[in-house]
Design an enzyme around this catalytic site. Structure first.
Site, PDB file in Angstrom:
ATOM      1  N   GLU A 209       0.820  -1.202   0.000  1.00  0.00           N
ATOM      2  CA  GLU A 209       0.000   0.000   0.000  1.00  0.00           C
ATOM      3  C   GLU A 209       0.862   1.264   0.000  1.00  0.00           C
ATOM      4  O   GLU A 209       1.963   1.277   0.569  1.00  0.00           O
ATOM      5  CB  GLU A 209      -0.904   0.012   1.234  1.00  0.00           C
ATOM      6  N   LYS A 211       2.432   4.579   1.127  1.00  0.00           N
ATOM      7  CA  LYS A 211       2.680   5.238   2.409  1.00  0.00           C
ATOM      8  C   LYS A 211       2.548   6.738   2.172  1.00  0.00           C
ATOM      9  O   LYS A 211       3.420   7.368   1.580  1.00  0.00           O
ATOM     10  CB  LYS A 211       4.063   4.904   2.966  1.00  0.00           C
ATOM     11  N   ARG A 216      -1.143  10.608  10.679  1.00  0.00           N
ATOM     12  CA  ARG A 216      -1.974   9.446  10.991  1.00  0.00           C
ATOM     13  C   ARG A 216      -3.177   9.848  11.838  1.00  0.00           C
ATOM     14  O   ARG A 216      -3.062  10.698  12.735  1.00  0.00           O
ATOM     15  CB  ARG A 216      -1.148   8.388  11.722  1.00  0.00           C
ATOM     16  N   GLU A 260      -4.796   7.962   7.310  1.00  0.00           N
ATOM     17  CA  GLU A 260      -3.956   9.154   7.223  1.00  0.00           C
ATOM     18  C   GLU A 260      -4.798  10.299   6.677  1.00  0.00           C
ATOM     19  O   GLU A 260      -5.808  10.087   6.004  1.00  0.00           O
ATOM     20  CB  GLU A 260      -2.779   8.923   6.268  1.00  0.00           C
ATOM     21  N   PHE A 295      -6.630   2.807   5.717  1.00  0.00           N
ATOM     22  CA  PHE A 295      -5.968   1.565   5.328  1.00  0.00           C
ATOM     23  C   PHE A 295      -6.353   0.392   6.219  1.00  0.00           C
ATOM     24  O   PHE A 295      -5.912  -0.721   5.986  1.00  0.00           O
ATOM     25  CB  PHE A 295      -4.443   1.724   5.317  1.00  0.00           C
ATOM     26  N   ARG A 366       5.126  -3.003  17.234  1.00  0.00           N
ATOM     27  CA  ARG A 366       5.892  -2.930  15.994  1.00  0.00           C
ATOM     28  C   ARG A 366       6.463  -4.320  15.750  1.00  0.00           C
ATOM     29  O   ARG A 366       7.300  -4.806  16.499  1.00  0.00           O
ATOM     30  CB  ARG A 366       7.021  -1.915  16.128  1.00  0.00           C
ATOM     31  N   LYS A 372       7.534  -0.927   6.456  1.00  0.00           N
ATOM     32  CA  LYS A 372       7.512   0.280   5.623  1.00  0.00           C
ATOM     33  C   LYS A 372       8.784   0.345   4.784  1.00  0.00           C
ATOM     34  O   LYS A 372       9.864  -0.074   5.202  1.00  0.00           O
ATOM     35  CB  LYS A 372       7.370   1.528   6.485  1.00  0.00           C
TER      36      LYS A 372
END
Length: 507
Positions: A209, A211, A216, A260, A295, A366, A372
């Site tokens: 996707e 970025k 955000r 976002e 997203f 994370r 990313k």
């Protein structure tokens, strides 16, 4: 509990590198707190008081600090009530009243309590009592599992209240904490990889996707009521009426969306990040319009989707908000992933995020499920000091000293920041003017040519890599560092660590 006991524990935690010793000290402290003291104390420890920022800066605090008391008398509850009082002040005469209130209070504090109070007020707690360590301490003190405490904290977005529930409630009550529309949850975070192909090798089949170069947001809707939160869980609904209207028109009653927002130019391309953040942080409406893209979806009409695979969540997102979905493709082909990455860059976006198609939504974590990919190495670092410029930049604060976070105190004070370089490259005239004003507002002290500042400002730095260096304590220095942007949407606790930067050294 006496505030001095809490302060003494923070000193114990800061003085040891042993995670087990930190957990033991914090668990003993938590066990000794009164029920009403638990949430405030946890907020103080992690630098997130429940009242948030209460309008006190370095200059105002230094001018209001009274002479220290000889013996400790203040309690944890006293400090909590002080923050309530300061947060309630506003309007004409509030500055003088704030100074008087602070002086009256700090004159009752010992010297080490004054230092602690200052760090709480300024959001400057660096005791090594990181949230992960404190979460383990809550589990230890309450005899609950670490997983139960972590999940409750993630879904409530409030470690203090989670600690209170774990220590005073039942195991069933803790386990019952779940998603609640209107209450923000900690966002899922992404790891990093140099290319889309490398990321895909980690995730397997994935949704690749765009970025976006935006801010955000997490949006909650219950009926016609819509609330918008930042990545730090601050409520900014009043700032984003255009986002509220978009979500109000979706064909759902209850929903939690992750996404976002950013501003676009006349051709539909993203405007510079600083323009988005200027509008994002404005209290009053402005001409610049922010557009939302989503997203992920965590809840739809009574159905929690956190533990569903991404494929299921994306299908629901397409059903309810297809027009506002972030572009992307599901693939296991590295060539397709690289093409999407090139398309994202050509559209003016930052890069891509590669997400394992079978992954659940890991709130607050994370991991390797989201990766990313950006075209250059960029890291979020903290400004520790700024040097006065010369020549064309005479009279401007120019060269910034950059620090990486050191959560366990491997190279200095636990929770502190290790210097990794300096730069003045990438600074526009507009940024120079802004930082000259901003950094003097959070000034701690001065030396000839340099202004030392509270380490609270996060800046995104692009680098070509790192090199070994004996100049700085962490043993590395940045190569060709340049300023990309200031991250108003992040706090210092989210900065990248010295360990991440050191991992860039080959071999």
């Amino acid at each position: 509990m006496l505030l001095d006991t809490l302060v003494a524990t923070t000193e114990t935690v800061a003085s040891t590198r042993s995670r087990l010793a930190k957990v033991d000290a914090l668990a003993a402290l938590l066990s000794a707190l009164e029920p009403e003291e638990i949430a405030p104390a946890v907020g103080f420890l992690v630098g997130k008081a429940r009242q948030g920022r209460v309008g006190v800066g370095w200059r105002g605090l230094s001018g209001a600090m009274g002479d220290p008391a000889a013996e400790p008398t203040l309690t944890v509850d006293d400090l909590d009530r002080l923050l309530d009082a300061l947060g309630a002040l506003g309007g004409s005469g509030s500055a003088a009243e704030r100074t008087r209130t602070l002086r009256d209070f700090t004159e009752r504090a010992t010297a080490r309590e004054q230092d602690f109070i200052a760090r709480v007020l300024l959001g400057e707690m660096r005791t090594g009592a990181l949230e992960g360590v404190l979460t383990d301490a809550v589990a230890r003190a309450s005899d609950r599992t670490g997983e139960a405490v972590r999940r409750a904290a993630m879904l409530s977005g409030d470690l203090g209240e989670t600690a209170r529930l774990a220590l005073t409630g039942t195991a069933d009550e803790l386990d019952a904490v779940g998603l609640e529309v209107g209450r923000p949850v900690l966002p899922m975070l992404a790891a990093s990889a140099p290319t889309a192909s490398d990321a895909l090798a980690t995730t397997g089949e994935a949704s690749v996707e765009y970025k976006l170069d935006g801010a955000r947001i997490q949006v909650h809707r219950h009926g016609d009521e819509v609330r918008v939160f930042t990545r730090n869980l601050a409520d900014i609904t009043h700032r984003l009426p255009e986002v509220v209207e978009v979500v109000r028109r979706l064909p759902v009653r209850d929903v939690i969306l992750d996404g976002e927002t950013l501003s676009l130019d006349e051709d539909g391309a993203p405007r510079p990040f600083q323009e988005t953040m200027s509008r994002f942080g404005a209290e009053a409406a402005r001409e610049t319009v922010l557009h939302p893209w989503f997203f992920d979806v965590l809840h739809v009409d009574g159905r929690d989707l956190l533990d569903e695979p991404l494929s299921t969540r994306l299908a629901e997102l397409e059903r309810i908000a297809g027009e506002h979905r972030i572009p992307g493709e599901v693939t296991s082909d590295p060539e397709v992933a690289e093409r999407v990455s090139r398309d994202a860059l050509a559209a003016g976006q930052e890069g891509v995020v590669v997400k394992a198609i079978d992954s659940p939504y890991a709130a607050g974590r994370r991991g390797s499920s989201w990766v990313k990919v950006k075209p250059v190495h960029t890291y979020d670092l903290v400004v520790r000091a700024v040097e006065w410029g010369s020549g064309r930049r005479q009279g401007m604060l120019s060269n910034i000293h950059l620090g990486a976070r050191d959560p366990e105190g491997e190279f200095g004070e636990p929770g502190g920041f290790v210097m990794v370089g300096k730069t003045f490259k990438g600074l526009t005239d507009k940024l120079l003017a802004w930082q000259t004003e901003h950094f003097q507002e959070i000034e701690v002290r001065r030396t000839p040519g340099t202004v030392w500042v509270a380490p609270t400002t996060v800046v995104e730095i692009a680098i070509d890599g790192v090199q070994r260096s004996s100049r700085y304590p962490g043993g590395i220095a940045l190569r060709f560092a340049r300023v990309k942007r200031y991250r108003d949407d992040k706090d210092a606790g989210e900065a990248d660590t010295i360990q991440i930067l050191r991992s860039l050294i080959r071999g």
